[in-house]
Write a protein that holds these residues in place. Structure first.
Motif, PDB file in Angstrom:
ATOM      1  N   GLN A 233     -16.662 -22.787   8.460  1.00 31.68           N
ATOM      2  CA  GLN A 233     -15.734 -21.847   7.834  1.00 31.68           C
ATOM      3  C   GLN A 233     -15.140 -22.450   6.567  1.00 31.68           C
ATOM      4  OE1 GLN A 233     -11.771 -21.618   9.898  1.00 31.68           O
ATOM      5  NE2 GLN A 233     -12.866 -22.656  11.553  1.00 31.68           N
TER       6      GLN A 233
ATOM      7  N   ASN B 158     -12.336 -24.033   4.655  1.00 34.19           N
ATOM      8  CA  ASN B 158     -11.148 -24.800   5.013  1.00 34.19           C
ATOM      9  C   ASN B 158      -9.928 -24.232   4.283  1.00 34.19           C
ATOM     10  OD1 ASN B 158      -9.174 -26.766   5.439  1.00 34.19           O
ATOM     11  ND2 ASN B 158     -10.668 -28.424   5.431  1.00 34.19           N
TER      12      ASN B 158
ATOM     13  N   TYR C  14     -22.066 -24.969  16.502  1.00 36.76           N
ATOM     14  CA  TYR C  14     -21.094 -25.312  15.456  1.00 36.76           C
ATOM     15  C   TYR C  14     -20.621 -24.028  14.778  1.00 36.76           C
ATOM     16  CZ  TYR C  14     -22.511 -30.230  15.728  1.00 36.76           C
ATOM     17  OH  TYR C  14     -22.751 -31.517  16.165  1.00 36.76           O
TER      18      TYR C  14
ATOM     19  N   GLU D  28     -16.955 -27.378  12.532  1.00 38.69           N
ATOM     20  CA  GLU D  28     -16.396 -27.821  13.806  1.00 38.69           C
ATOM     21  C   GLU D  28     -17.370 -27.540  14.952  1.00 38.69           C
ATOM     22  OE1 GLU D  28     -11.677 -27.174  13.694  1.00 38.69           O
ATOM     23  OE2 GLU D  28     -12.807 -25.337  13.341  1.00 38.69           O
ATOM     24  N   LYS D  29     -17.317 -28.395  15.945  1.00 38.12           N
ATOM     25  CA  LYS D  29     -18.059 -28.166  17.189  1.00 38.12           C
ATOM     26  C   LYS D  29     -17.374 -27.002  17.895  1.00 38.12           C
ATOM     27  CE  LYS D  29     -21.397 -30.171  19.528  1.00 38.12           C
ATOM     28  NZ  LYS D  29     -21.686 -31.276  20.367  1.00 38.12           N
ATOM     29  N   TYR D  30     -18.139 -25.994  18.259  1.00 41.52           N
ATOM     30  CA  TYR D  30     -17.546 -24.795  18.856  1.00 41.52           C
ATOM     31  C   TYR D  30     -16.756 -25.125  20.124  1.00 41.52           C
ATOM     32  CZ  TYR D  30     -17.182 -19.843  20.080  1.00 41.52           C
ATOM     33  OH  TYR D  30     -16.697 -18.581  20.360  1.00 41.52           O
ATOM     34  N   SER D  31     -17.324 -26.005  20.953  1.00 40.96           N
ATOM     35  CA  SER D  31     -16.701 -26.316  22.247  1.00 40.96           C
ATOM     36  C   SER D  31     -15.410 -27.122  22.112  1.00 40.96           C
ATOM     37  CB  SER D  31     -17.683 -27.073  23.135  1.00 40.96           C
ATOM     38  OG  SER D  31     -18.058 -28.287  22.510  1.00 40.96           O
ATOM     39  N   SER D  32     -15.115 -27.622  20.903  1.00 45.31           N
ATOM     40  CA  SER D  32     -13.856 -28.359  20.719  1.00 45.31           C
ATOM     41  C   SER D  32     -12.651 -27.423  20.777  1.00 45.31           C
ATOM     42  CB  SER D  32     -13.860 -29.130  19.395  1.00 45.31           C
ATOM     43  OG  SER D  32     -13.826 -28.226  18.305  1.00 45.31           O
ATOM     44  N   LYS D  33     -12.893 -26.115  20.600  1.00 45.35           N
ATOM     45  CA  LYS D  33     -11.784 -25.149  20.618  1.00 45.35           C
ATOM     46  C   LYS D  33     -11.987 -23.988  21.580  1.00 45.35           C
ATOM     47  CE  LYS D  33      -9.867 -25.643  15.969  1.00 45.35           C
ATOM     48  NZ  LYS D  33      -9.604 -24.949  14.706  1.00 45.35           N
ATOM     49  N   TYR D  34     -13.250 -23.654  21.872  1.00 44.47           N
ATOM     50  CA  TYR D  34     -13.521 -22.421  22.619  1.00 44.47           C
ATOM     51  C   TYR D  34     -14.432 -22.690  23.812  1.00 44.47           C
ATOM     52  CZ  TYR D  34     -12.044 -20.977  17.960  1.00 44.47           C
ATOM     53  OH  TYR D  34     -11.358 -20.864  16.780  1.00 44.47           O
ATOM     54  N   THR D  35     -14.323 -21.834  24.823  1.00 46.94           N
ATOM     55  CA  THR D  35     -15.094 -22.066  26.049  1.00 46.94           C
ATOM     56  C   THR D  35     -16.154 -20.982  26.292  1.00 46.94           C
ATOM     57  OG1 THR D  35     -13.387 -20.872  27.278  1.00 46.94           O
ATOM     58  CG2 THR D  35     -13.209 -23.279  27.209  1.00 46.94           C
TER      59      THR D  35
ATOM     60  N   LEU E 220     -12.286 -16.101  17.108  1.00 50.30           N
ATOM     61  CA  LEU E 220     -11.745 -17.021  16.104  1.00 50.30           C
ATOM     62  C   LEU E 220     -10.530 -16.473  15.356  1.00 50.30           C
ATOM     63  CD1 LEU E 220     -14.619 -18.292  16.568  1.00 50.30           C
ATOM     64  CD2 LEU E 220     -14.595 -18.913  14.169  1.00 50.30           C
TER      65      LEU E 220
END
Length: 297
Positions: free
Chosen positions: A114, A116, A111, A125-132, A87
């Motif tokens: 953090q 803001n 999720y 945030e949904k973790y998978s929206s940014k990271y794989t 992150l």
């Protein structure tokens, strides 16, 4: 046992054995249907890797944890810290992962909560929206199973009359009854009505050592968040000498709030609904050599 113990802390209590609801449905939306099948608990890393000063090199992978606890492909729920390596900052991690097996890739429903940067509020945030990946850092308390349907302990508790939070009440009830014998439990519960005190760690790790609980609480950011909150508790009634964190609960929501659960702040109106499974095995992974008891609540 739970019925009797919760009655001392809640006005209205109902504990029964039921079929696990389909957790792929609302409000959970988990990647597995249930919390049954070879249930086990893992305590990974620990608070001493976060405080007094952070050890950023402590990074773990949930797929590897699943193998370490002898359940590759496990469905994992719990509470931990996000990987600052991934992150770039510090954040709360709410793990909800169907780990990879020989036949299927991992499904990460986790999720992250953090602070803001825009308004200093909660950013969930949904973790998978940014990271794989399936990484986390520093510490985690995890409940793992095959993710199957089956019989679970359903707990309904409304109207808090005592001082203890829902999770502590469950844990202390087990400790009181089972004494020396450690009993572990995990699963999920919903705060259906009311509000709760939740913390989120700041994005920057503390540059000066956090040596006391007061230091830690001054560093953490506290919020009052509203129901419904979906929570993932991991409980062990007592530490049999493995330097465990005996209770740890993170939560998420569908209205943008989440983090580390402390206590409901609306005792009269609060409603809890939980589904739990006693664990058969406990795994202690990467136990800190140097330890302390600061910052464990």
């Amino acid at each position: 046992v739970l019925q009797k113990g919760l009655k001392e802390n809640f006005a209205d209590v109902q504990v029964s054995v039921v079929d696990c609801p389909d957790l792929t449905k609302e409000p959970f939306n988990f990647p597995a249907k249930g919390i049954c099948g070879k249930p086990r608990i893992a305590d990974v890393g620990g608070v001493p890797y976060l405080i007094p000063l952070v050890q950023k090199e402590k990074v773990y992978d949930l797929n590897r944890v699943a193998k370490d606890i002898e359940l590759p492909g496990a469905f994992i729920l719990g509470a931990g810290a996000a990987s600052s390596k991934v992150l770039g900052i510090n954040a709360e991690f709410i793990p909800i992962v169907q780990t990879k097996s020989e036949k299927k890739p991992a499904v990460n429903g986790s999720y992250i909560a953090q602070i803001n940067p825009a308004d200093k509020g909660c950013l969930l945030e949904k973790y998978s929206s940014k990271y794989t990946d399936c990484e986390f850092g520093l510490l985690a308390n995890l409940y793992a199973s095959e993710g199957q349907p089956g019989k679970v302990i359903e707990v309904k508790a409304n109207g808090r009359t005592g001082e203890l939070n829902f999770v502590t009440c469950l844990r202390q009830t087990l400790e009181k009854h089972y004494g020396e014998k450690p009993v572990g439990m995990g699963g999920t519960f919903i705060i259906q009505k009311g509000k709760a005190k939740i913390h989120i760690m700041p994005p920057e790790f503390s540059a000066c050592p956090l040596n006391t609980d007061e230091d830690v609480n001054n560093w953490l950011k506290f919020f009052e968040m509203k129901a419904p909150l979906i929570c993932q508790p991991v409980i062990v009634s007592r530490d049999p000498g493995f330097d465990l964190r005996v209770e740890h609960t993170h939560c998420f929501s569908h209205h943008g709030e989440g983090g580390h659960y402390h206590q409901d702040t609306s005792p009269d109106s609060v409603q809890y609904l939980g589904y739990f499974q006693p664990a058969e095995l406990l795994f202690r992974i990467d136990r800190p050599q140097e330890t302390h008891l600061v910052g464990r609540d």
